[in-house]
Design an enzyme around this catalytic site. Structure first.
Site, PDB file in Angstrom:
ATOM      1  N   ILE A  21       0.833  -1.190   0.000  1.00 40.11           N
ATOM      2  CA  ILE A  21       0.000   0.000   0.000  1.00 40.11           C
ATOM      3  C   ILE A  21       0.873   1.248   0.000  1.00 40.11           C
ATOM      4  O   ILE A  21       2.000   1.239   0.506  1.00 40.11           O
ATOM      5  CB  ILE A  21      -0.953  -0.009   1.218  1.00 40.11           C
ATOM      6  CG1 ILE A  21      -1.923   1.188   1.187  1.00 40.11           C
ATOM      7  CG2 ILE A  21      -0.200  -0.088   2.533  1.00 40.11           C
ATOM      8  CD1 ILE A  21      -3.070   1.074   2.182  1.00 40.11           C
ATOM      9  N   CYS A  22       0.365   2.306  -0.612  1.00 36.85           N
ATOM     10  CA  CYS A  22       0.993   3.626  -0.594  1.00 36.85           C
ATOM     11  C   CYS A  22       2.320   3.602  -1.352  1.00 36.85           C
ATOM     12  O   CYS A  22       2.349   3.336  -2.551  1.00 36.85           O
ATOM     13  CB  CYS A  22       1.147   4.089   0.850  1.00 36.85           C
ATOM     14  SG  CYS A  22       1.573   5.828   1.052  1.00 36.85           S
ATOM     15  N   ALA A  23       3.441   3.827  -0.680  1.00 32.44           N
ATOM     16  CA  ALA A  23       4.757   3.734  -1.318  1.00 32.44           C
ATOM     17  C   ALA A  23       5.300   2.309  -1.300  1.00 32.44           C
ATOM     18  O   ALA A  23       6.356   2.042  -1.873  1.00 32.44           O
ATOM     19  CB  ALA A  23       5.743   4.668  -0.621  1.00 32.44           C
TER      20      ALA A  23
END
Length: 219
Positions: free
Chosen positions: A105-107
């Site tokens: 998730i995200c980076a």
């Protein structure tokens, strides 16, 4: 049989994404190991907003373990550390090749790119908006539409690719396939973490369990 998940953490991990994922998976009675990648692997890690999280185990503790799902949270520094960690890469590679659910998730998808997870299978992924510039669309991953908050991409041994995107609901249609199925699940950031975790529950324990947890959370 109890489903098991591994959630990596490190200094600089995004605490909402790590803790909320752990919390939601445990609400579905999934056995979650919170594993630090730091050298002092049993000490609390300092997350990106100075929240400290105490891991359950270190990398050395789980080197021979098998999980149904492996999760990479975001956080700028935390995701970079996971992308640079060879042991993390080995665990991701093994579980991906075994057909387990591999998620970020995200980076966090930086770790997929660095460790070359599923690069020959032309998966579709999503990530934090500012991290998208680190990926070239189609090489090796296709970038999902920015308004899709959670992305589940699969590839089967017979070369058929199936793609399911989740926006705000948990109404999934699964496409039949022959042979082993390889999974990547990705999501965009802190606010999408519950949807991300609910998707993982759906894959591990089915729609009914995901709906039960979703309703209890008032999502």
């Amino acid at each position: 049989m109890t489903k098991k998940a591994l959630v990596f953490i490190s200094n600089g991990s995004e605490e909402i994404e790590a803790v909320a994922t752990i919390d939601v998976l445990r609400r579905a009675e999934i056995d979650v190991d919170v594993v630090s990648i730091e050298a002092n692997g049993h000490d609390a890690v300092k997350c990106s907003r100075n929240v400290y999280v105490v891991p359950d185990k270190s990398l050395d503790d789980i080197k021979n373990n098998q999980y149904d799902c492996v999760v990479i949270p975001g956080g700028n520094e935390g995701s970079k550390a996971m992308a640079a960690n060879a042991q993390v890469g080995q665990i991701l590679t093994k579980h991906y090749q075994d057909g387990k659910v591999v998620a970020a998730i995200c980076a966090g998808p930086r770790a997929f790119l660095s460790h070359k997870i599923g690069i020959d299978h032309k998966h579709t992924i999503t990530c934090y908006p500012t991290v998208r510039k680190e990926f070239t669309d189609g090489e090796p991953y296709k970038l999902d539409a920015p308004d899709h908050l959670v992305c589940h991409s699969t590839y089967t041994e017979n070369g058929q690719q199936n793609f399911i995107a989740l926006l705000f609901q948990l109404d999934f249609v699964f496409l039949g396939a022959e042979g082993k199925v390889y999974h990547l699940v990705t999501s965009q950031g802190p606010a999408t973490t519950m949807l991300f975790a609910l998707k993982l529950i759906e894959l591990l324990k089915g729609q009914d369990e995901a709906t039960k947890v979703k309703d209890g959370l008032l999502v």
